[in-house]
Design an enzyme around this catalytic site. Structure first.
Site, mmCIF file in Angstrom:
data_model
loop_
_atom_site.group_PDB
_atom_site.id
_atom_site.type_symbol
_atom_site.label_atom_id
_atom_site.label_comp_id
_atom_site.label_asym_id
_atom_site.label_seq_id
_atom_site.Cartn_x
_atom_site.Cartn_y
_atom_site.Cartn_z
ATOM 1 N N LYS A 162 -20.845 113.470 45.116
ATOM 2 C CA LYS A 162 -21.812 113.789 44.055
ATOM 3 C C LYS A 162 -23.112 113.002 44.218
ATOM 4 O O LYS A 162 -24.000 113.114 43.377
ATOM 5 C CB LYS A 162 -21.210 113.445 42.689
ATOM 6 C CG LYS A 162 -20.011 114.272 42.295
ATOM 7 C CD LYS A 162 -20.371 115.185 41.140
ATOM 8 C CE LYS A 162 -19.313 116.223 40.885
ATOM 9 N NZ LYS A 162 -18.572 115.978 39.680
ATOM 10 N N LYS A 170 -9.467 122.209 50.917
ATOM 11 C CA LYS A 170 -8.356 121.527 50.242
ATOM 12 C C LYS A 170 -8.042 122.246 48.918
ATOM 13 O O LYS A 170 -8.975 122.572 48.172
ATOM 14 C CB LYS A 170 -8.788 120.073 49.964
ATOM 15 C CG LYS A 170 -7.839 119.322 49.069
ATOM 16 C CD LYS A 170 -8.460 118.008 48.593
ATOM 17 C CE LYS A 170 -7.988 117.691 47.189
ATOM 18 N NZ LYS A 170 -8.520 116.467 46.620
ATOM 19 N N LYS A 187 -8.396 122.019 41.926
ATOM 20 C CA LYS A 187 -8.862 122.698 40.718
ATOM 21 C C LYS A 187 -10.378 122.863 40.766
ATOM 22 O O LYS A 187 -10.921 123.871 40.349
ATOM 23 C CB LYS A 187 -8.500 121.851 39.483
ATOM 24 C CG LYS A 187 -7.055 121.971 39.078
ATOM 25 C CD LYS A 187 -6.573 120.746 38.317
ATOM 26 C CE LYS A 187 -5.378 120.135 38.972
ATOM 27 N NZ LYS A 187 -5.003 118.810 38.527
HETATM 28 P P1 TYM Z 1 -4.940 114.544 41.270
HETATM 29 O O1 TYM Z 1 -4.594 114.821 39.857
HETATM 30 O O2 TYM Z 1 -6.204 115.095 41.829
HETATM 31 O O3 TYM Z 1 -3.782 115.028 42.200
HETATM 32 C C1 TYM Z 1 -2.455 114.647 41.911
HETATM 33 C C2 TYM Z 1 -1.677 114.442 43.204
HETATM 34 O O4 TYM Z 1 -1.633 115.659 43.942
HETATM 35 C C3 TYM Z 1 -2.081 115.395 45.262
HETATM 36 N N1 TYM Z 1 -2.836 116.568 45.728
HETATM 37 C C4 TYM Z 1 -2.609 117.184 46.889
HETATM 38 N N2 TYM Z 1 -1.700 116.943 47.865
HETATM 39 C C5 TYM Z 1 -1.713 117.772 48.935
HETATM 40 N N3 TYM Z 1 -2.592 118.795 49.069
HETATM 41 C C6 TYM Z 1 -3.518 119.068 48.110
HETATM 42 N N4 TYM Z 1 -4.347 120.072 48.236
HETATM 43 C C7 TYM Z 1 -3.554 118.236 46.958
HETATM 44 N N5 TYM Z 1 -4.324 118.199 45.840
HETATM 45 C C8 TYM Z 1 -3.867 117.164 45.094
HETATM 46 C C9 TYM Z 1 -2.998 114.182 45.145
HETATM 47 O O5 TYM Z 1 -3.098 113.507 46.378
HETATM 48 C C10 TYM Z 1 -2.286 113.364 44.106
HETATM 49 O O6 TYM Z 1 -1.256 112.591 44.700
HETATM 50 N N6 TYM Z 1 -6.545 109.915 40.942
HETATM 51 C C11 TYM Z 1 -5.356 110.707 41.035
HETATM 52 C C12 TYM Z 1 -4.432 110.571 39.838
HETATM 53 C C13 TYM Z 1 -4.035 109.169 39.568
HETATM 54 C C14 TYM Z 1 -3.103 108.391 40.307
HETATM 55 C C15 TYM Z 1 -3.078 107.121 39.669
HETATM 56 C C16 TYM Z 1 -2.299 108.666 41.421
HETATM 57 C C17 TYM Z 1 -4.515 108.390 38.563
HETATM 58 N N7 TYM Z 1 -3.939 107.167 38.632
HETATM 59 C C18 TYM Z 1 -2.238 106.099 40.140
HETATM 60 C C19 TYM Z 1 -1.478 107.611 41.881
HETATM 61 C C20 TYM Z 1 -1.458 106.366 41.262
HETATM 62 C C21 TYM Z 1 -5.792 112.143 41.129
HETATM 63 O O7 TYM Z 1 -6.873 112.511 40.783
HETATM 64 O O8 TYM Z 1 -4.861 112.983 41.538
#
Ligand code: TYM
Length: 330
Positions: free
Chosen positions: A113, A192, A195
């Site tokens: 961004k 990738k 959402k």
């Molecule tokens: P988020 O909500 O974007 O995604 C949740 C989890 O799904 C995995 N993921 C994917 N894995 C494979 N291929 C994809 N296309 C794909 N899209 C999403 C992400 O790697 C993630 O594991 N910041 C984090 C949420 C979070 C978190 C934490 C995770 C907040 N605090 C503490 C671990 C520990 C997030 O935005 O994930």
């Protein structure tokens, strides 16, 4: 005895990438340990994008129902909503005071961004610090995540190290756990699955919609009769992570032999998704219609999570030099 921890943002209903990249491997890893895991819904993180309170709650329940539909046992593990444990925001501040500006400015989520800085809130900029606080507050050992979270885990380790060096040994350094085969699952347009790109597959929702989405997966114009390279095709890539290995091998051979069209491959993928997630789809329907039950589960989890969080935070407060919270001033 390792403590597993992971979170999913409630920025929408979880998609196939979330399920295969995080939720299912996390539950598997959690069940393989004797200690309870900490699994949560990151609704505070979702505030960086969601400004509609009703939508935030809707998404939060959808994420909760997904975890439970995928088999998470809330009696055995600590399953909670991030915002039910306000200690996490306080720890974010202490860690933020040790977070160098260049480290945060180097985060992918920010750099994406960086050309439209007016759209970057302080929340988005310090997003990795809140994530570090999520992990360190509960002294996690193993964090199962998709590859896209690798940098955030490195920052978490850096912040834990900085805190330990400054104030004395306090935090464990967590290890990320990635699943090789689904490191970054592609979405229907080949980027990738995310959402924010609108390219997701919702495998727990209505089948007709899923079927339409699968048909929209982008493919190249190679004619039906020509041989095709399976590795270059999104349909095949998705099929290979959801179908049984023999079926995947069979499809691979069909691609290589020619005479097999992308339309046929898409039908096979739809059928595989339908079968693979049939039980979860049914369980999702059940949970998503019972918010009272979801609330009960989440509040029980929050009580357990909070007790743990308060232990860490009181040690942190003492170490940084602020007074314990419950002290009277008389
Ligand atoms: P988020 O909500 O974007 O995604 C949740 C989890 O799904 C995995 N993921 C994917 N894995 C494979 N291929 C994809 N296309 C794909 N899209 C999403 C992400 O790697 C993630 O594991 N910041 C984090 C949420 C979070 C978190 C934490 C995770 C907040 N605090 C503490 C671990 C520990 C997030 O935005 O994930």
């Amino acid at each position: 005895m390792s403590r597993v921890l992971t979170g999913i943002q409630s920025s929408g209903k979880p998609h196939l990438g979330n399920l295969l990249g995080a939720i299912l491997p996390a539950i598997e890893l959690a069940n393989a340990q004797s200690a309870p895991a900490f699994l949560f819904i990151a609704d505070l993180h979702a505030l960086t994008t969601i400004r509609d309170p009703a939508q935030l709650q809707e998404n939060t329940y959808a994420v909760a129902a997904t975890w439970l539909a995928c088999g998470l046992d809330p009696e055995r593990h600590v399953f909670f909503r991030q915002s039910d444990v306000p200690e996490v925001t306080e720890l974010t501040w202490y860690l933020g005071c040790l977070a160098p500006y260049p480290m945060l400015a180097n985060a992918h989520s920010f750099k994406e961004k960086a050309e439209r800085l007016a759209e970057v809130s302080a929340g988005l900029f310090t997003y990795p610090v809140l994530m570090a606080a999520d992990i360190l507050l509960y002294q996690a050992d193993l964090v199962p995540v998709g590859k896209d979270q690798k940098q955030h885990l490195e920052m978490t380790r850096d912040l834990a190290g900085a805190f330990n060096r400054t104030y004395g040994e306090t935090f464990k350094l967590p290890e990320p756990v990635f699943r090789e085969e689904v490191m970054v699952l592609p979405g229907i347009d080949g980027r990738k699955m995310s959402k924010s790109y609108g390219n997701t597959l919702d495998v727990l929702g209505d089948l007709e919609t899923l079927h339409k989405r699968v048909k929209r997966i982008v493919t190249d114009p190679t004619p039906v009769e020509a041989p095709k390279d399976p590795q270059k095709c999104i349909v095949f890539q998705l099929y290979s992570v959801v179908a049984p290995p023999e079926a995947v091998e069979e499809m691979r051979q069909r691609y290589l032999a020619g005479g097999y069209g992308y339309g046929q491959a898409k039908e096979a993928l739809f059928e595989a998704l339908k079968t693979r997630f049939a039980a979860q789809r049914e369980a999702y329907l059940h949970w998503s219609q019972d918010r009272v039950a979801l609330e009960k589960v989440l509040q029980q989890g929050a009580a357990k999570a909070r007790a743990e969080a308060q232990k860490t935070l009181s040690e942190v407060r003492r170490k940084v030099g602020v007074r314990p919270v419950a002290v009277s001033f008389s």
